[in-house]
Design a protein around this motif. Structure first.
Motif, PDB file in Angstrom:
ATOM      1  N   GLY A 176       0.742  -1.264   0.083  1.00 48.72           N
ATOM      2  CA  GLY A 176       0.153   0.044  -0.005  1.00 48.72           C
ATOM      3  C   GLY A 176       0.907   1.291  -0.038  1.00 48.72           C
ATOM      4  N   SER A 177       2.035   1.089  -0.455  1.00 46.74           N
ATOM      5  CA  SER A 177       2.819   2.689  -0.626  1.00 46.74           C
ATOM      6  C   SER A 177       2.482   3.342  -1.525  1.00 46.74           C
ATOM      7  N   ALA A 178       2.661   4.658  -1.657  1.00 48.48           N
ATOM      8  CA  ALA A 178       2.426   5.343  -2.945  1.00 48.48           C
ATOM      9  C   ALA A 178       3.534   5.686  -3.650  1.00 48.48           C
ATOM     10  N   LYS A 179       4.774   4.941  -3.026  1.00 48.31           N
ATOM     11  CA  LYS A 179       5.996   5.101  -4.176  1.00 48.31           C
ATOM     12  C   LYS A 179       6.155   3.798  -4.703  1.00 48.31           C
ATOM     13  N   SER A 180       6.461   3.657  -5.901  1.00 47.19           N
ATOM     14  CA  SER A 180       6.830   2.571  -6.546  1.00 47.19           C
ATOM     15  C   SER A 180       8.397   2.363  -5.994  1.00 47.19           C
TER      16      SER A 180
ATOM     17  N   SER B 230       9.389   0.924  -3.175  1.00 44.61           N
ATOM     18  CA  SER B 230       9.136   1.388  -1.867  1.00 44.61           C
ATOM     19  C   SER B 230       9.882   0.316  -0.796  1.00 44.61           C
ATOM     20  N   HIS B 231      10.004   0.747   0.284  1.00 47.15           N
ATOM     21  CA  HIS B 231      10.727  -0.385   1.293  1.00 47.15           C
ATOM     22  C   HIS B 231       9.753  -1.378   1.432  1.00 47.15           C
ATOM     23  N   THR B 232       8.320  -1.121   1.485  1.00 42.82           N
ATOM     24  CA  THR B 232       7.150  -2.110   1.709  1.00 42.82           C
ATOM     25  C   THR B 232       7.368  -3.245   0.507  1.00 42.82           C
ATOM     26  N   ASN B 233       7.520  -2.830  -0.694  1.00 37.79           N
ATOM     27  CA  ASN B 233       7.675  -3.520  -1.687  1.00 37.79           C
ATOM     28  C   ASN B 233       8.963  -4.342  -1.546  1.00 37.79           C
TER      29      ASN B 233
ATOM     30  N   PRO C   7       3.065   1.472   4.439  1.00 41.11           N
ATOM     31  CA  PRO C   7       3.976   2.610   4.925  1.00 41.11           C
ATOM     32  C   PRO C   7       3.361   3.226   6.106  1.00 41.11           C
ATOM     33  N   ASN C   8       4.136   3.771   7.075  1.00 38.65           N
ATOM     34  CA  ASN C   8       3.274   4.616   8.066  1.00 38.65           C
ATOM     35  C   ASN C   8       2.971   5.693   7.598  1.00 38.65           C
ATOM     36  N   TYR C   9       1.791   6.238   7.241  1.00 38.29           N
ATOM     37  CA  TYR C   9       1.362   7.700   6.819  1.00 38.29           C
ATOM     38  C   TYR C   9       0.730   8.313   7.947  1.00 38.29           C
ATOM     39  N   HIS C  10       1.234   9.622   8.429  1.00 40.25           N
ATOM     40  CA  HIS C  10       0.571   9.833   9.620  1.00 40.25           C
ATOM     41  C   HIS C  10       0.031   9.066  10.623  1.00 40.25           C
ATOM     42  N   GLY C  11       0.999   8.198  11.243  1.00 34.47           N
ATOM     43  CA  GLY C  11       0.661   7.388  12.309  1.00 34.47           C
ATOM     44  C   GLY C  11      -0.332   6.303  12.083  1.00 34.47           C
ATOM     45  N   SER C  12      -0.643   6.165  10.715  1.00 31.14           N
ATOM     46  CA  SER C  12      -1.625   5.021  10.456  1.00 31.14           C
ATOM     47  C   SER C  12      -1.187   4.388   9.051  1.00 31.14           C
TER      48      SER C  12
ATOM     49  N   GLY D 166       4.657  -3.460   7.933  1.00 31.14           N
ATOM     50  CA  GLY D 166       4.704  -1.978   7.808  1.00 31.14           C
ATOM     51  C   GLY D 166       6.308  -1.404   7.782  1.00 31.14           C
ATOM     52  N   ASN D 167       6.081  -0.175   7.248  1.00 32.28           N
ATOM     53  CA  ASN D 167       7.582   0.502   7.431  1.00 32.28           C
ATOM     54  C   ASN D 167       7.432   1.959   7.778  1.00 32.28           C
ATOM     55  N   SER D 168       8.452   2.282   8.391  1.00 33.75           N
ATOM     56  CA  SER D 168       8.213   3.867   9.048  1.00 33.75           C
ATOM     57  C   SER D 168       9.474   4.551   8.649  1.00 33.75           C
ATOM     58  N   GLY D 169       9.217   5.805   8.130  1.00 29.27           N
ATOM     59  CA  GLY D 169      10.468   6.672   7.969  1.00 29.27           C
ATOM     60  C   GLY D 169      11.128   7.442   8.751  1.00 29.27           C
ATOM     61  N   GLY D 170       9.996   7.868   9.785  1.00 33.54           N
ATOM     62  CA  GLY D 170      10.327   8.444  11.085  1.00 33.54           C
ATOM     63  C   GLY D 170      10.763   7.742  12.339  1.00 33.54           C
ATOM     64  N   ILE D 171       9.966   7.694  13.279  1.00 34.87           N
ATOM     65  CA  ILE D 171      10.108   7.042  14.370  1.00 34.87           C
ATOM     66  C   ILE D 171       9.232   5.662  14.273  1.00 34.87           C
TER      67      ILE D 171
ATOM     68  N   HIS E 298      12.021  -0.046   9.769  1.00 33.19           N
ATOM     69  CA  HIS E 298      12.245   1.257   9.378  1.00 33.19           C
ATOM     70  C   HIS E 298      13.029   1.389   8.297  1.00 33.19           C
ATOM     71  N   ASP E 299      13.241   2.528   7.916  1.00 37.32           N
ATOM     72  CA  ASP E 299      14.050   2.884   6.374  1.00 37.32           C
ATOM     73  C   ASP E 299      15.529   2.472   6.615  1.00 37.32           C
ATOM     74  N   SER E 300      15.817   2.395   7.693  1.00 39.67           N
ATOM     75  CA  SER E 300      17.427   2.119   8.290  1.00 39.67           C
ATOM     76  C   SER E 300      17.698   0.643   8.237  1.00 39.67           C
TER      77      SER E 300
HETATM   78  C1  FMN Z   1       1.767  11.244   3.597  1.00 41.34           C
HETATM   79  C2  FMN Z   1       2.679  10.636   4.453  1.00 41.34           C
HETATM   80  C3  FMN Z   1       2.735  10.593   5.914  1.00 41.34           C
HETATM   81  C4  FMN Z   1       3.716  10.100   6.625  1.00 41.34           C
HETATM   82  N1  FMN Z   1       3.607  10.259   7.884  1.00 41.34           N
HETATM   83  C5  FMN Z   1       4.810   9.490   8.584  1.00 41.34           C
HETATM   84  C6  FMN Z   1       4.382   9.325  10.014  1.00 41.34           C
HETATM   85  O1  FMN Z   1       3.639   9.568  10.600  1.00 41.34           O
HETATM   86  N2  FMN Z   1       5.499   8.548  10.694  1.00 41.34           N
HETATM   87  C7  FMN Z   1       6.614   8.283  10.076  1.00 41.34           C
HETATM   88  O2  FMN Z   1       7.500   7.758  10.679  1.00 41.34           O
HETATM   89  N3  FMN Z   1       6.863   8.365   8.688  1.00 41.34           N
HETATM   90  C8  FMN Z   1       6.006   9.189   8.000  1.00 41.34           C
HETATM   91  N4  FMN Z   1       5.952   9.151   6.907  1.00 41.34           N
HETATM   92  C9  FMN Z   1       7.289   8.705   6.126  1.00 41.34           C
HETATM   93  C10 FMN Z   1       7.082   7.226   5.392  1.00 41.34           C
HETATM   94  O3  FMN Z   1       6.715   6.458   6.534  1.00 41.34           O
HETATM   95  C11 FMN Z   1       8.498   6.997   4.696  1.00 41.34           C
HETATM   96  O4  FMN Z   1       8.419   7.865   3.600  1.00 41.34           O
HETATM   97  C12 FMN Z   1       8.554   5.420   4.492  1.00 41.34           C
HETATM   98  O5  FMN Z   1       9.871   5.164   3.700  1.00 41.34           O
HETATM   99  C13 FMN Z   1       7.658   5.070   3.515  1.00 41.34           C
HETATM  100  O6  FMN Z   1       7.731   3.535   3.341  1.00 41.34           O
HETATM  101  P1  FMN Z   1       7.755   3.007   2.133  1.00 41.34           P
HETATM  102  O7  FMN Z   1       9.052   3.233   1.237  1.00 41.34           O
HETATM  103  O8  FMN Z   1       7.542   1.525   1.964  1.00 41.34           O
HETATM  104  O9  FMN Z   1       6.564   3.917   1.068  1.00 41.34           O
HETATM  105  C14 FMN Z   1       5.044   9.886   6.039  1.00 41.34           C
HETATM  106  C15 FMN Z   1       5.060   9.832   4.476  1.00 41.34           C
HETATM  107  C16 FMN Z   1       4.070  10.337   3.716  1.00 41.34           C
HETATM  108  C17 FMN Z   1       4.173  10.323   2.353  1.00 41.34           C
END
Ligand code: FMN
Length: 188
Positions: free
Chosen positions: A8-12, A14-17, A81-86, A112-117, A145-147
């Motif tokens: 469900g990532s918006a990025k082709s 992606s880490h999730t991929n 991916p983690n988008y806005h905490g969900s 799932g994968n997060s880029g932040g915390i 996590h991305d790392s």
């Molecule tokens: C709309 C949007 C909201 C995001 N919100 C968060 C967030 O709340 N916490 C977080 O850790 N990362 C957040 N991120 C960063 C993504 O988690 C990060 O880009 C991650 O690498 C996504 O994984 P992917 O490569 O699998 O898509 C957000 C990114 C986007 C585009």
């Protein structure tokens, strides 16, 4: 037996991929065929019950493909991916195109994968949705996590963390065990 991983990532690319591909390799070790439906690579239109929009032929075909793969699947992995905490809206939209008949009593793994915390909250939120769809979310889940990833020369991500690699094995074994020993066949 057949599985479906929905990414469900918006990025082709992606880490999730990358995580989905790593898991697919493990399912392969069990001789289990798994499709990856990456919503960034195979986009679908927003659910439109009233029919006010006119989705392109390509989007309509992609939805049909998602629906038939989901119906045939014996188990799912939902990747977000983690988008806005969900979990992502893209993934929720895909689930809205599916029904309880696709998920009823089937095992569902959550990753799932997060880029932040790093957060497992997107997966907790998904667990509620899976219950509503009458699927069985397995206890082991994976929140990276991305790392935890590295890049090949062509820029493709791969999972590069020993602990998560081990966890992926446990995760896959668990889903396969649930799918093979389902006491709910008669309830499907
Ligand atoms: C709309 C949007 C909201 C995001 N919100 C968060 C967030 O709340 N916490 C977080 O850790 N990362 C957040 N991120 C960063 C993504 O988690 C990060 O880009 C991650 O690498 C996504 O994984 P992917 O490569 O699998 O898509 C957000 C990114 C986007 C585009």
């Amino acid at each position: 037996m057949k599985g479906l991983i929905i990414v469900g990532s918006a990025k082709s690319g992606s880490h999730t991929n990358a995580l989905a591909h790593y898991l697919k390799g493990h399912f392969g070790e069990h001789d289990i065929e798994v499709d990856i439906f990456d919503l960034a690579e195979t986009p679908i239109h927003q659910l439109d019950v009233s029919g006010a929009s006119e989705p392109s032929e390509a989007y309509l075909n992609n939805v049909k493909s998602l629906q038939s793969k989901a119906r045939e699947a014996d188990f799912f992995v939902l990747g977000t991916p983690n988008y806005h905490g969900s979990f992502s809206g893209i993934l929720k939209n895909a689930l809205d195109h599916l029904t309880m008949d696709d998920f009823k009593m089937k095992p569902v793994g959550l990753v799932g994968n997060s880029g932040g915390i790093v957060s497992a909250e997107p997966l907790s939120h998904l667990r509620l949705i899976v219950r509503t769809l009458l699927g069985i979310a397995v206890p082991t889940q994976i929140a990276t996590h991305d790392s935890d990833y590295n890049k090949l020369e062509d820029g493709t991500y791969y999972l590069d963390n020993n602990e998560f690699q081990l966890r992926c094995k446990l995760f896959v074994d668990q889903i396969v065990s649930f799918a093979n020993n389902s006491p709910y066949e008669h309830l499907k």
